[in-house]
Write a protein that holds these residues in place. Structure first.
Motif, PDB file in Angstrom:
ATOM      1  N   LEU A 211       0.966  -1.224  -0.028  1.00 26.69           N
ATOM      2  CA  LEU A 211       0.109  -0.085   0.060  1.00 26.69           C
ATOM      3  C   LEU A 211       0.692   1.395  -0.021  1.00 26.69           C
ATOM      4  CD1 LEU A 211      -3.110   0.821   0.303  1.00 26.69           C
ATOM      5  CD2 LEU A 211      -2.866   0.877   2.678  1.00 26.69           C
ATOM      6  N   ASP A 212       1.793   1.386   0.851  1.00 31.73           N
ATOM      7  CA  ASP A 212       2.905   2.301   0.892  1.00 31.73           C
ATOM      8  C   ASP A 212       3.726   2.545  -0.234  1.00 31.73           C
ATOM      9  OD1 ASP A 212       1.984   3.092   3.540  1.00 31.73           O
ATOM     10  OD2 ASP A 212       3.902   1.970   4.403  1.00 31.73           O
ATOM     11  N   ALA A 213       3.944   1.816  -1.201  1.00 35.05           N
ATOM     12  CA  ALA A 213       4.597   1.534  -2.269  1.00 35.05           C
ATOM     13  C   ALA A 213       3.791   1.909  -3.775  1.00 35.05           C
ATOM     14  CB  ALA A 213       5.338   0.183  -2.670  1.00 35.05           C
ATOM     15  N   GLU A 214       2.365   2.091  -3.361  1.00 35.93           N
ATOM     16  CA  GLU A 214       1.235   2.487  -4.360  1.00 35.93           C
ATOM     17  C   GLU A 214       1.352   1.550  -5.489  1.00 35.93           C
ATOM     18  OE1 GLU A 214       1.877   6.607  -5.437  1.00 35.93           O
ATOM     19  OE2 GLU A 214       1.321   7.356  -3.392  1.00 35.93           O
ATOM     20  N   ILE A 215       1.494   0.268  -4.955  1.00 37.97           N
ATOM     21  CA  ILE A 215       1.205  -1.031  -5.869  1.00 37.97           C
ATOM     22  C   ILE A 215      -0.233  -1.258  -5.857  1.00 37.97           C
ATOM     23  CG2 ILE A 215       1.912  -3.415  -6.232  1.00 37.97           C
ATOM     24  CD1 ILE A 215       4.690  -2.771  -5.240  1.00 37.97           C
ATOM     25  N   VAL A 216      -0.688  -1.166  -4.649  1.00 37.47           N
ATOM     26  CA  VAL A 216      -2.327  -1.569  -4.537  1.00 37.47           C
ATOM     27  C   VAL A 216      -3.036  -0.434  -3.959  1.00 37.47           C
ATOM     28  CG1 VAL A 216      -1.965  -4.244  -4.600  1.00 37.47           C
ATOM     29  CG2 VAL A 216      -1.965  -3.061  -2.279  1.00 37.47           C
ATOM     30  N   SER A 217      -4.357  -0.651  -4.185  1.00 42.42           N
ATOM     31  CA  SER A 217      -5.120   0.482  -3.353  1.00 42.42           C
ATOM     32  C   SER A 217      -6.604  -0.549  -3.003  1.00 42.42           C
ATOM     33  CB  SER A 217      -5.631   1.636  -4.214  1.00 42.42           C
ATOM     34  OG  SER A 217      -6.416   1.150  -5.358  1.00 42.42           O
ATOM     35  N   PHE A 218      -6.960  -0.116  -1.819  1.00 36.77           N
ATOM     36  CA  PHE A 218      -8.407  -0.885  -1.473  1.00 36.77           C
ATOM     37  C   PHE A 218      -9.563   0.069  -1.151  1.00 36.77           C
ATOM     38  CE2 PHE A 218      -4.367  -2.440   0.584  1.00 36.77           C
ATOM     39  CZ  PHE A 218      -4.531  -3.646  -0.018  1.00 36.77           C
ATOM     40  N   PRO A 219     -10.216   0.255  -2.606  1.00 33.90           N
ATOM     41  CA  PRO A 219     -11.374   0.877  -2.514  1.00 33.90           C
ATOM     42  C   PRO A 219     -12.406  -0.107  -1.842  1.00 33.90           C
ATOM     43  CG  PRO A 219     -10.749   0.494  -4.830  1.00 33.90           C
ATOM     44  CD  PRO A 219      -9.753  -0.042  -3.851  1.00 33.90           C
ATOM     45  N   PHE A 220     -13.208   0.930  -1.134  1.00 30.79           N
ATOM     46  CA  PHE A 220     -14.711  -0.001  -0.703  1.00 30.79           C
ATOM     47  C   PHE A 220     -15.506  -0.164  -1.609  1.00 30.79           C
ATOM     48  CE2 PHE A 220     -18.777   0.364   1.472  1.00 30.79           C
ATOM     49  CZ  PHE A 220     -18.750  -0.784   1.933  1.00 30.79           C
ATOM     50  N   ILE A 221     -16.435  -1.381  -1.525  1.00 33.79           N
ATOM     51  CA  ILE A 221     -17.314  -1.634  -2.494  1.00 33.79           C
ATOM     52  C   ILE A 221     -18.521  -2.234  -1.710  1.00 33.79           C
ATOM     53  CG2 ILE A 221     -16.230  -4.054  -3.154  1.00 33.79           C
ATOM     54  CD1 ILE A 221     -17.636  -3.170  -5.880  1.00 33.79           C
ATOM     55  N   SER A 222     -19.494  -1.742  -1.852  1.00 33.24           N
ATOM     56  CA  SER A 222     -20.811  -2.390  -1.268  1.00 33.24           C
ATOM     57  C   SER A 222     -20.962  -3.771  -1.508  1.00 33.24           C
ATOM     58  CB  SER A 222     -21.956  -1.503  -1.746  1.00 33.24           C
ATOM     59  OG  SER A 222     -23.242  -2.219  -1.460  1.00 33.24           O
ATOM     60  N   SER A 223     -21.485  -4.523  -0.486  1.00 32.86           N
ATOM     61  CA  SER A 223     -21.668  -5.998  -0.601  1.00 32.86           C
ATOM     62  C   SER A 223     -22.762  -6.369  -1.931  1.00 32.86           C
ATOM     63  CB  SER A 223     -22.192  -6.359   0.517  1.00 32.86           C
ATOM     64  OG  SER A 223     -21.336  -6.434   1.626  1.00 32.86           O
ATOM     65  N   GLU A 224     -23.471  -5.265  -2.307  1.00 31.06           N
ATOM     66  CA  GLU A 224     -24.331  -5.352  -3.308  1.00 31.06           C
ATOM     67  C   GLU A 224     -23.638  -5.526  -4.677  1.00 31.06           C
ATOM     68  OE1 GLU A 224     -27.928  -2.463  -5.513  1.00 31.06           O
ATOM     69  OE2 GLU A 224     -26.865  -2.134  -3.651  1.00 31.06           O
ATOM     70  N   TYR A 225     -22.533  -4.899  -4.819  1.00 35.28           N
ATOM     71  CA  TYR A 225     -21.518  -5.111  -6.079  1.00 35.28           C
ATOM     72  C   TYR A 225     -20.369  -5.953  -5.655  1.00 35.28           C
ATOM     73  CZ  TYR A 225     -24.679  -0.943  -7.077  1.00 35.28           C
ATOM     74  OH  TYR A 225     -25.801  -0.258  -7.265  1.00 35.28           O
ATOM     75  N   GLN A 226     -20.248  -6.513  -4.748  1.00 36.82           N
ATOM     76  CA  GLN A 226     -18.880  -7.516  -4.645  1.00 36.82           C
ATOM     77  C   GLN A 226     -19.179  -8.929  -5.289  1.00 36.82           C
ATOM     78  OE1 GLN A 226     -16.089  -8.510  -4.115  1.00 36.82           O
ATOM     79  NE2 GLN A 226     -15.920  -7.502  -2.164  1.00 36.82           N
ATOM     80  N   LEU A 227     -18.454  -8.776  -6.356  1.00 37.53           N
ATOM     81  CA  LEU A 227     -18.414 -10.057  -7.349  1.00 37.53           C
ATOM     82  C   LEU A 227     -17.738 -11.432  -6.581  1.00 37.53           C
ATOM     83  CD1 LEU A 227     -16.912  -8.648 -10.601  1.00 37.53           C
ATOM     84  CD2 LEU A 227     -19.497  -9.057  -9.960  1.00 37.53           C
ATOM     85  N   ALA A 228     -16.913 -11.294  -5.605  1.00 36.33           N
ATOM     86  CA  ALA A 228     -16.393 -12.428  -5.122  1.00 36.33           C
ATOM     87  C   ALA A 228     -17.315 -13.013  -4.049  1.00 36.33           C
ATOM     88  CB  ALA A 228     -15.246 -12.187  -4.426  1.00 36.33           C
ATOM     89  N   GLU A 229     -18.346 -12.577  -3.761  1.00 37.11           N
ATOM     90  CA  GLU A 229     -19.375 -12.939  -2.726  1.00 37.11           C
ATOM     91  C   GLU A 229     -19.957 -14.355  -3.331  1.00 37.11           C
ATOM     92  OE1 GLU A 229     -23.281 -11.012  -1.211  1.00 37.11           O
ATOM     93  OE2 GLU A 229     -21.555 -10.288   0.123  1.00 37.11           O
ATOM     94  N   VAL A 230     -19.976 -14.701  -4.405  1.00 35.19           N
ATOM     95  CA  VAL A 230     -20.472 -16.127  -5.043  1.00 35.19           C
ATOM     96  C   VAL A 230     -19.542 -17.081  -4.780  1.00 35.19           C
ATOM     97  CG1 VAL A 230     -21.999 -14.808  -6.568  1.00 35.19           C
ATOM     98  CG2 VAL A 230     -19.348 -15.558  -7.355  1.00 35.19           C
ATOM     99  N   LEU A 231     -18.334 -16.725  -4.412  1.00 37.53           N
ATOM    100  CA  LEU A 231     -17.314 -17.664  -4.014  1.00 37.53           C
ATOM    101  C   LEU A 231     -17.276 -18.040  -2.454  1.00 37.53           C
ATOM    102  CD1 LEU A 231     -14.266 -16.434  -5.999  1.00 37.53           C
ATOM    103  CD2 LEU A 231     -15.434 -18.368  -6.656  1.00 37.53           C
ATOM    104  N   THR A 232     -17.995 -17.333  -1.698  1.00 32.70           N
ATOM    105  CA  THR A 232     -17.606 -17.432  -0.195  1.00 32.70           C
ATOM    106  C   THR A 232     -19.109 -17.675   0.396  1.00 32.70           C
ATOM    107  OG1 THR A 232     -17.805 -14.966   0.312  1.00 32.70           O
ATOM    108  CG2 THR A 232     -15.550 -16.007  -0.300  1.00 32.70           C
ATOM    109  N   LYS A 233     -20.176 -17.274  -0.099  1.00 34.14           N
ATOM    110  CA  LYS A 233     -21.329 -17.401   0.354  1.00 34.14           C
ATOM    111  C   LYS A 233     -22.594 -17.987  -0.280  1.00 34.14           C
ATOM    112  CE  LYS A 233     -20.326 -13.195   2.839  1.00 34.14           C
ATOM    113  NZ  LYS A 233     -19.319 -12.693   2.579  1.00 34.14           N
ATOM    114  N   ALA A 234     -23.458 -18.486   0.001  1.00 35.54           N
ATOM    115  CA  ALA A 234     -24.614 -18.699  -0.665  1.00 35.54           C
ATOM    116  C   ALA A 234     -25.452 -17.439  -1.425  1.00 35.54           C
ATOM    117  CB  ALA A 234     -25.683 -19.715  -0.017  1.00 35.54           C
TER     118      ALA A 234
END
Length: 195
Positions: A150-173
């Motif tokens: 994060l300090d090296a500005e290689i990645v950033s972590f924007p917040f996304i609402s659960s409504e738009y979270q694509l990865a939810e299909v991998l972890t929850k029913a």
């Protein structure tokens, strides 16, 4: 593989049944005019009823196209949902770094920080907070790893609402409508379906 059971065979049968009725389904790659790298990460806290371990998952996109995905049970029991999400973020960051290195070798290195979307504000706050707290001692290695990127500005972590979270299909029913909506956003198409 070393100790197959009837449950394993049931899962294999279910997968084969799915493949049989979806012969034309696959990922469609499109040209969007950029090579931005982004990911979506999610985790379910204590989702396993037997051992209370969390499952984390991520999707990664290059140029708007899905290229990798993974869902895996975490190796340790998380004490909070933020910890489970944070461990999932660490896995997502590792995948983004691998993609970044691969793209650089091919001459397409990302020009800006790679976004890893997360739907847990506490996990994002832990990533940005330089002060160690008692509640983060048990994830100190992941915390230092993520903070460095994060300090090296290689990645950033924007917040996304659960409504738009694509990865939810991998972890929850999820509901059928959310599942099919996610498939569309992931680029899944049926070549035999009428357009």
């Amino acid at each position: 593989m070393h100790a197959p059971s009837e449950d394993h065979m049931a899962v294999v049968t279910r997968i084969l049944r799915f493949l049989k009725v979806t012969p034309g389904k696959g990922l469609m790659f499109s040209k969007y005019g950029h090579t931005d790298v982004e990911g979506y990460t999610d985790a379910d806290w204590a989702g396993s009823a037997t051992d209370r371990r969390s499952t984390s998952g991520y999707f990664t996109f290059v140029g708007g196209n899905l290229v990798t995905w993974r869902s895996k049970k975490q190796k340790v029991v998380s004490r909070s949902s933020a910890e489970a999400e944070y461990r999932g973020m660490a896995h997502g960051v590792c995948e983004l770094l691998w993609l970044r290195r691969l793209l650089r070798d091919l001459g397409f290195g990302p020009k800006k920080p790679m976004d890893l979307y997360c739907d847990n504000k506490a996990a994002i706050a832990i990533a940005h907070n330089p002060v160690q707290h008692d509640r983060t001692k048990h994830v100190e290695v992941d915390r230092n790893f993520i903070k460095e990127k994060l300090d090296a500005e290689i990645v950033s972590f924007p917040f996304i609402s659960s409504e738009y979270q694509l990865a939810e299909v991998l972890t929850k029913a999820v509901s059928t409508s959310i599942f099919h909506n996610s498939l569309d956003k992931l680029g899944m198409r049926d070549v035999f379906a009428p357009t």
